[in-house]
Structure formats: C-alpha cells, structure tokens
Design a protein around this motif. Structure first.
Motif: not given
Length: 163
Positions: A74, A101, A103-104, A111, A114-115
């Motif tokens: 993020f 990236t 998710d911005r 997140k 998710e990473k």
C-alpha cells in the motif's frame, strides 16, 4: 530462483534495539544468501521491506549485491516509522532490481497479509522467523512451498528446520 523471508517485527524478536537473537537471525539470513547465491546465480530475494527479517534480507542482499525485488502492499508503508528506518526503507526500495506496488490505497492490515501471500506465491523457498504459527505459514503449506524456519534455537548448532 526466487526466495523470500518473512517474520515478526523486531518488537516480537527481543525488542526494537538490536539484540543477540536478532544478530543470530541476521547471521542466518546472510549464510542462506551466501550459500544460495553461490549455488544459483539467478537467485532473487523477494521482500516487502517490512521491519524485521524482510528488511534485514533486503539489507543483506544489497550488501552482497544479490538482486532483490520489492513488493509494496500500500502507499507509503514506512510513513509512521522512525526516521532512520524510514530512510533505510526508501534507500533499499530505490536500489531494488524492481519494485511493484500491489495496492495504491492506504494502510489496511489485510494488505499486509496479501503482500505476504504475493511473496509466497512467487517464491520457491520461504524462510520464516516466527515465534508462533501464523496464517501465512498455513497458506504456504497449502501451496506445498518449501518452508524453512530460521529462528535460532539455543539447543542446536543447525538453525534451519524444515516445516
């Protein structure tokens, strides 16, 4: 060959000030990278550069001139860190072989997971440094990834345990 290192933040590994446990973890990471690169010149370290084993792996890969790729979950994950570690994050990110990236948007605990999933998905070997079982290890097992625990064990000379 892609590998990644995942683990707890320094606060869960003895505190924010470097200690013997953290020095041993860093030594283990360095040994793994030296040995892995010697046998496979296509080695790439995948990292989110989060505090702890991820950042240490990035620092050591940079020091050893081993390519590393940064996956950013993020916008500005380092924005609430102390200045020294935020600067280290920026330096390592800027010297990475590549950065992506995911998710911005802004911070969301999902997140980070998710990473971690992204790193596991893209890695052949997953080196972990956790003091307890965490969901990402279960996820990696489900994918039949090779998972190696690098948490130093006081009773063993060989710190690497296949999970």
């Amino acid at each position: 060959m892609n590998i990644c290192f995942l683990g707890h933040r320094p606060s869960d590994l003895g505190g924010w000030n470097e200690n013997e446990l953290q020095k041993n973890i860093k030594r283990n990471i360095k040994n793994i990278l030296v040995e892995s690169f010697a046998s496979n010149k296509d080695l790439v370290v995948l990292t989110g550069l989060f505090l702890g084993p991820e950042m240490w792996a990035g620092e050591i890969a940079y020091e050893l001139k081993i390519p590393y790729k940064v996956y950013i979950p993020f916008k500005d994950p380092h924005s609430k860190w102390i200045k020294k570690t935020a600067q280290q994050y920026t330096f390592l990110k800027n010297h990475a072989a590549s950065k992506e990236t995911i998710d911005r948007g802004h911070f969301d605990p999902k997140k980070i997971y998710e990473k971690d999933m992204y790193l596991v998905n893209e890695s052949e070997k997953v080196y972990v440094c956790f003091v307890k079982m965490v969901p990402i290890i279960k996820y990696a097992k489900k994918l039949n990834k090779q998972i190696i625990d690098i948490m130093p064990n006081e009773n063993e000379d060989d710190f690497f345990i296949q999970i």
